[in-house]
Design a protein around this motif. Structure first.
Motif, PDB file in Angstrom:
ATOM      1  N   MET A  81       2.064 -14.916  -1.886  1.00 52.46           N
ATOM      2  CA  MET A  81       2.501 -13.883  -0.950  1.00 52.46           C
ATOM      3  C   MET A  81       3.887 -13.389  -1.350  1.00 52.46           C
ATOM      4  O   MET A  81       4.675 -14.120  -1.948  1.00 52.46           O
ATOM      5  N   ALA A  82       4.150 -12.119  -0.991  1.00 52.76           N
ATOM      6  CA  ALA A  82       5.463 -11.538  -1.276  1.00 52.76           C
ATOM      7  C   ALA A  82       5.788 -10.511  -0.207  1.00 52.76           C
ATOM      8  O   ALA A  82       4.888  -9.899   0.388  1.00 52.76           O
ATOM      9  N   ILE A  83       7.062 -10.355   0.063  1.00 53.24           N
ATOM     10  CA  ILE A  83       7.556  -9.271   0.916  1.00 53.24           C
ATOM     11  C   ILE A  83       8.161  -8.233  -0.014  1.00 53.24           C
ATOM     12  O   ILE A  83       9.067  -8.536  -0.798  1.00 53.24           O
TER      13      ILE A  83
ATOM     14  N   THR B 150      -2.869  -0.572   5.898  1.00 49.92           N
ATOM     15  CA  THR B 150      -3.333  -1.629   5.006  1.00 49.92           C
ATOM     16  C   THR B 150      -4.049  -1.035   3.813  1.00 49.92           C
ATOM     17  O   THR B 150      -4.545   0.093   3.866  1.00 49.92           O
ATOM     18  N   ALA B 151      -4.095  -1.805   2.748  1.00 49.43           N
ATOM     19  CA  ALA B 151      -4.822  -1.416   1.539  1.00 49.43           C
ATOM     20  C   ALA B 151      -5.198  -2.687   0.795  1.00 49.43           C
ATOM     21  O   ALA B 151      -4.454  -3.676   0.795  1.00 49.43           O
ATOM     22  N   THR B 152      -6.364  -2.641   0.157  1.00 49.90           N
ATOM     23  CA  THR B 152      -6.850  -3.795  -0.604  1.00 49.90           C
ATOM     24  C   THR B 152      -7.386  -3.302  -1.933  1.00 49.90           C
ATOM     25  O   THR B 152      -8.085  -2.276  -1.991  1.00 49.90           O
ATOM     26  N   ALA B 153      -7.049  -3.993  -3.002  1.00 49.46           N
ATOM     27  CA  ALA B 153      -7.535  -3.616  -4.326  1.00 49.46           C
ATOM     28  C   ALA B 153      -7.566  -4.847  -5.204  1.00 49.46           C
ATOM     29  O   ALA B 153      -6.863  -5.845  -4.961  1.00 49.46           O
ATOM     30  N   GLU B 154      -8.398  -4.803  -6.236  1.00 48.46           N
ATOM     31  CA  GLU B 154      -8.495  -5.885  -7.204  1.00 48.46           C
ATOM     32  C   GLU B 154      -7.737  -5.480  -8.453  1.00 48.46           C
ATOM     33  O   GLU B 154      -8.015  -4.428  -9.032  1.00 48.46           O
TER      34      GLU B 154
ATOM     35  N   THR C 296      -2.518  -5.611   0.978  1.00 50.27           N
ATOM     36  CA  THR C 296      -1.202  -5.079   1.339  1.00 50.27           C
ATOM     37  C   THR C 296      -1.234  -4.596   2.776  1.00 50.27           C
ATOM     38  O   THR C 296      -2.188  -3.916   3.193  1.00 50.27           O
ATOM     39  N   ALA C 297      -0.210  -4.927   3.546  1.00 50.53           N
ATOM     40  CA  ALA C 297      -0.065  -4.469   4.921  1.00 50.53           C
ATOM     41  C   ALA C 297       1.344  -3.913   5.105  1.00 50.53           C
ATOM     42  O   ALA C 297       2.322  -4.524   4.658  1.00 50.53           O
TER      43      ALA C 297
ATOM     44  N   TYR D  81       8.437  -2.298   5.341  1.00 51.38           N
ATOM     45  CA  TYR D  81       8.249  -3.072   4.122  1.00 51.38           C
ATOM     46  C   TYR D  81       6.789  -3.501   4.060  1.00 51.38           C
ATOM     47  O   TYR D  81       5.994  -3.249   4.990  1.00 51.38           O
ATOM     48  N   LEU D  82       6.417  -4.123   2.960  1.00 50.01           N
ATOM     49  CA  LEU D  82       5.047  -4.564   2.747  1.00 50.01           C
ATOM     50  C   LEU D  82       4.973  -6.081   2.730  1.00 50.01           C
ATOM     51  O   LEU D  82       5.893  -6.756   2.248  1.00 50.01           O
TER      52      LEU D  82
END
Length: 884
Positions: free
Chosen positions: A599-601, A660-664, A681-682, A693-694
């Protein structure tokens, strides 16, 4: 004069035709031909042989008309052409050279002088569209001809024989008459386009033909016979007809026709103007033609001016009608004594009636709504006695049944004895205004409903002068405990403001009176328009709560503050939520640090995508430490292609306002390979003013992606040869057909091996499988990288050739494959020979519109052509009949 365009520049009409040199040469040639022809015909037909001057000189009028229409820099071409033509005519008529030169100088100088005077007198262009302009033209013509006559008389060789008087008079009268007869024909219109437009007016031209025929018949009967009974005045009647009905150009043309007939007939001794001496006969012709010319010219110009005024009047009426239609007005005039009524077009429009309906007070009253008609009738009935008609509002019924609301404003005009002479009325359609007012009332009601519907905000209105409460919403009643009737007009804001905060406000301002302190606070709000502050408020039972109060100043039309509106929000739940949020943040921090998922901010401000925090799992995933990861872009951990795609996804997420977004994505492995991760990503948008921020999570899906890729490949490719299978071929064929409209035809080659079964049965399936692999390699070597080679099953292959160009190219590729497969194959020290039969089908442009339907048809056509190749002897290439 042949011209290609007419334009106005600097107040003058300019004739242009092609390039400057060509235009000058054309102008010279045309003026030379006109001068030569007119002068020759004039000296032969319009001059008494016994005299030295013509009865009237048309070339004078033509020269002035030409110069008046030309630009100044084109005068030299025109004058040169006029001079050369006249000089040649004079020599042919046996004029001595000095006399011919004198005649040229007199004529050309006269035209230049008149054109210069006209340019000075009419700086915006020479247009004879009124009697006043015609008089100015006559003055300029007379002045120019006077000079020209003097030059002619001085240079004439027979001056000593006849004396200067007859020569000067003959030149002067002939040229003035020529100018008045000819020049207006070209100058009564605004420009050459206006003259050309007359040719397209069919009905006036037919009438002109009849009028011209009448002029010719009447003038011919008077001046074509030896008679003195019928007077010359008879010829003027059809000319007046033309002047009043046909316009200036046609009338002047008919006048010139009459002048030619009169001149030729009289010079031949016919008609009522026969005299004993040539001079008297010529003078009689000039007097008749001069009188007729002046009469007709001024009649037609006066008629044209009247027509222009009538057109202007009609245009103003049309403008008034348009203005009334736009503004929703109608006007009327009514005489109470006689009942005479006039309506404007706007009034007809307001009533919805056709202008063919006769206007009357009865018709108007019938259109008034029955409920309003009695009032209007009673007012009109009292009109003669009272002399007063107030402004009224009533409804009009349209013929289609709809209703319009009207305001009627009237003005009375009185006779000297005080009786009402007439009534002028204007009606204005205020339907839209009344609807807007009703909508405004509904909006006020709806606003009150909306305000009362807001239960969690207290909305309170306060008078700016008295500081008494003027409005107390339902939300205020629920929040503070008082009912509106208990506080409106009775109490002020001190009722619900906590004493501690009020004391602090008074201390800050330096005023110990709460009401005066609140008035000062109101003045501060008035300067900015709005203010928000946190207060402790008091409920009816005495309990206090934290609140956010927004205060807005409401100003009147003059800019003065009339009232204040306060919106009070109870912060109790908000403060409780803040405490819960702090607890939630603490829990998140623990979950973030201890989570097994990377995880990352990630920051969104400044340099978007920059890592602000990284948990231990991410450090392990990236084989790095948090200090090294902080400040780097998250996309730096990805492969270049995926880093670019991730940056694009981030831009689209921010632009769309999504959450939100999701990708591989593919990430760098510590050993240089690739890791696959599911990147979730949120967007977090803090409510405390901090930048959004994400929060990103990376789930390691490398094993799953490898398995998926292997399964995908196995599902779409032949396991033996590694070639695409039938499904892949079908999709690629549909895509190629769809693009074929822009890229060209598509060819399909259906390949079937000849003799494969014998090898497979005789040498075994292992050899057969190896042979199929080598066949696939040889076919692939015969085509382009952009082409598709697929195995359809057994010993059948297919080749897709997009953008093949034409059928010969496809055939050449097929024959190359046949040749290549005919070569022997070496498999496990065994040499095998096989062949191939190929069928070709080529798409047509119409196939692009329905690719899913056409694709199987094209494959079947190539398959059928392949069987034709086998029946024809194998080892061949056959083309489907569908390919043309």
């Amino acid at each position: 004069m042949p011209v290609s365009a007419v334009r106005r520049t600097g107040g003058e009409d300019e004739v242009t035709a092609g390039s400057p040199l060509t235009r000058q040469a054309t102008l010279f040639a045309v003026c030379l031909a006109a001068s030569f022809g007119l002068a020759h015909l004039t000296l032969r037909l319009l001059r008494d042989p016994a005299l030295y001057t013509a009865t009237w000189w048309p070339l004078a009028g033509v020269g002035v008309a030409v110069l008046a229409r030309l630009r100044g820099r084109e005068w030299w071409s025109a004058t040169a052409g006029l001079a050369v033509g006249l000089f040649a005519t004079s020599l042919l008529d046996h004029y001595p050279v000095p006399a011919a030169l004198g005649l040229v100088v007199a004529n050309v100088g006269e035209s230049l002088l008149i054109a210069t005077l006209l340019r000075w007198r009419f700086p915006r262009g020479v247009v004879l569209d009124s009697p006043a302009r015609a008089a100015s033209f006559t003055f300029c013509a007379t002045a120019g001809v006077t000079v020209g006559a003097s030059v002619f008389t001085i240079n004439h060789p027979h001056l000593g024989e006849t004396g200067p008087g007859p020569l000067w008079t003959g030149f002067f009268t002939g040229h003035v008459l020529g100018l008045l007869l000819v020049s207006p024909l070209f100058l009564v219109a605004a420009d050459t386009r206006s003259l050309a437009a007359l040719a397209g007016e069919r009905r006036p031209n037919l009438e002109w033909a009849v009028q011209s025929g009448t002029v010719a018949a009447v003038t011919g009967s008077v001046f074509g016979m030896h008679q003195t009974v019928v007077p010359t005045l008879v010829c003027v009647v059809p000319l007046v007809w033309g002047g009043l009905r046909l316009g200036p150009v046609r009338a002047m043309g008919s006048l010139m026709l009459m002048a030619v007939i009169v001149t030729i007939g009289t010079l031949q001794g016919r008609g009522p103007l026969t005299h004993d001496t040539p001079g008297d006969r010529t003078l009689a012709i000039q007097v008749v033609l001069g009188s007729a010319t002046v009469c007709v010219l001024f009649i037609v110009l006066a008629a044209a001016e009247k027509s222009a005024l009538l057109r202007l009047s009609r245009l103003r009426e049309q403008d008034l009608a348009v203005a009334e239609r736009i503004s929703g007005l109608g006007s009327s005039l009514w005489d109470p004594a006689t009942g005479e009524t006039r309506w404007s077009e706007g009034m007809y429009a307001q009533l919805g009636l056709s202008p063919e309906v006769p206007p009357s007070a009865e018709v108007y009253l019938a259109a008034v709504h029955p409920d309003d008609r009695r009032v209007l009738e009673s007012v009109l009935a009292r009109l003669p006695g009272s002399g007063v008609l107030p402004e009224m509002e009533y409804r009009l019924r349209q013929p289609d049944g709809s209703e319009r609301i009207m305001i009627n404003r009237s003005r009375l005009e009185f006779e000297p004895d005080g009786r009402v002479q007439r009534l002028r009325a204007i009606v204005m359609d205020v339907t839209a205004t009344r609807k807007a007012e009703a909508a405004l009332r509904r909006a006020h009601q709806e606003l009150s409903g909306v305000v009362d519907a807001v239960k969690d905000i207290a909305i309170i209105g306060v008078d700016a002068n008295t500081l008494l409460i003027t409005f107390f919403s339902k939300g205020a009643e629920l929040m503070l405990g008082w009912r509106a009737e208990q506080v409106v007009g009775i109490h002020g804001p001190t009722l619900y403001l906590g004493s501690a905060d009020l004391d602090q406000a008074m201390a800050r301002i330096g005023i110990d009176d709460p009401v005066r302190a609140l008035r000062v606070i109101g003045l501060e709000v008035a300067r900015t328009g709005h203010a928000t502050q946190r207060w402790r408020c008091v409920r009816k039972g005495g309990s206090e709560f934290d609140a956010q109060i927004g205060l807005t100043a409401i100003t009147g039309p003059g800019g003065q503050v009339e009232s204040f509106v306060a919106g009070i929000v109870d912060l109790t739940a908000v403060l409780r939520a803040e405490a819960e949020l702090q607890e939630s943040e603490d829990r998140f921090r623990l979950s973030f640090d201890l989570a097994p998922t990377a995880m990352a901010i990630v920051a969104l401000d400044g340099d978007p995508g920059r890592i602000m925090r990284a948990n231990p799992a991410l450090c392990q995933f990236a084989n790095s430490t948090e200090p090294k990861l902080k400040g780097r872009l998250l996309s730096d951990l990805m492969t270049p292609a995926h880093a670019e795609a991730a940056a694009t996804d981030l831009e689209e997420l921010l632009a769309s306002g999504g959450d939100t977004a999701t990708a591989e994505r593919a990430f760098h492995r510590p050993d240089g390979g690739e890791l696959w991760g599911r990147l979730s990503t949120a967007v977090v948008r803090p409510g405390d003013g901090r930048a959004p921020y994400l929060i990103t999570m990376i789930e390691d899906i490398t094993a799953r992606m490898q398995l998926t890729e292997r399964l995908r490949h196995e599902a779409s490719h032949d396991p033996l040869t590694g070639l695409p299978n039938r499904q892949v071929l079908r999709r690629r064929l549909e895509d190629a057909l769809t693009d074929g409209a822009a890229t060209g035809p598509v060819a399909v080659l259906y390949v079937d091996l000849d003799g494969f079964k014998a090898v497979n049965d005789g040498l075994g399936h292992a050899v057969g499988d190896e042979l199929l692999v080598k066949v696939a390699e040889r076919i692939s070597s015969c085509v382009r990288l952009s082409d598709v080679v697929a195995r359809l099953g057994g010993d059948e292959f297919a080749v897709l050739l997009p953008r093949v160009g034409d059928l010969p190219t496809a055939r050449a590729i097929g024959e190359r494959i046949v040749t290549e497969l005919a070569e022997p194959f070496a498999i496990d020290d065994v040499r095998c020979r096989i062949g191939a039969s190929i069928g070709i089908a080529l798409s047509v442009p119409e196939d692009a519109g329905d690719a899913p339907t056409v694709a199987p048809v094209l494959l079947n056509a190539a398959d059928a052509a392949m069987y034709e190749a086998k029946r024809g002897g194998k080892g061949r290439v056959e083309v489907s009949e569908r390919s043309g």
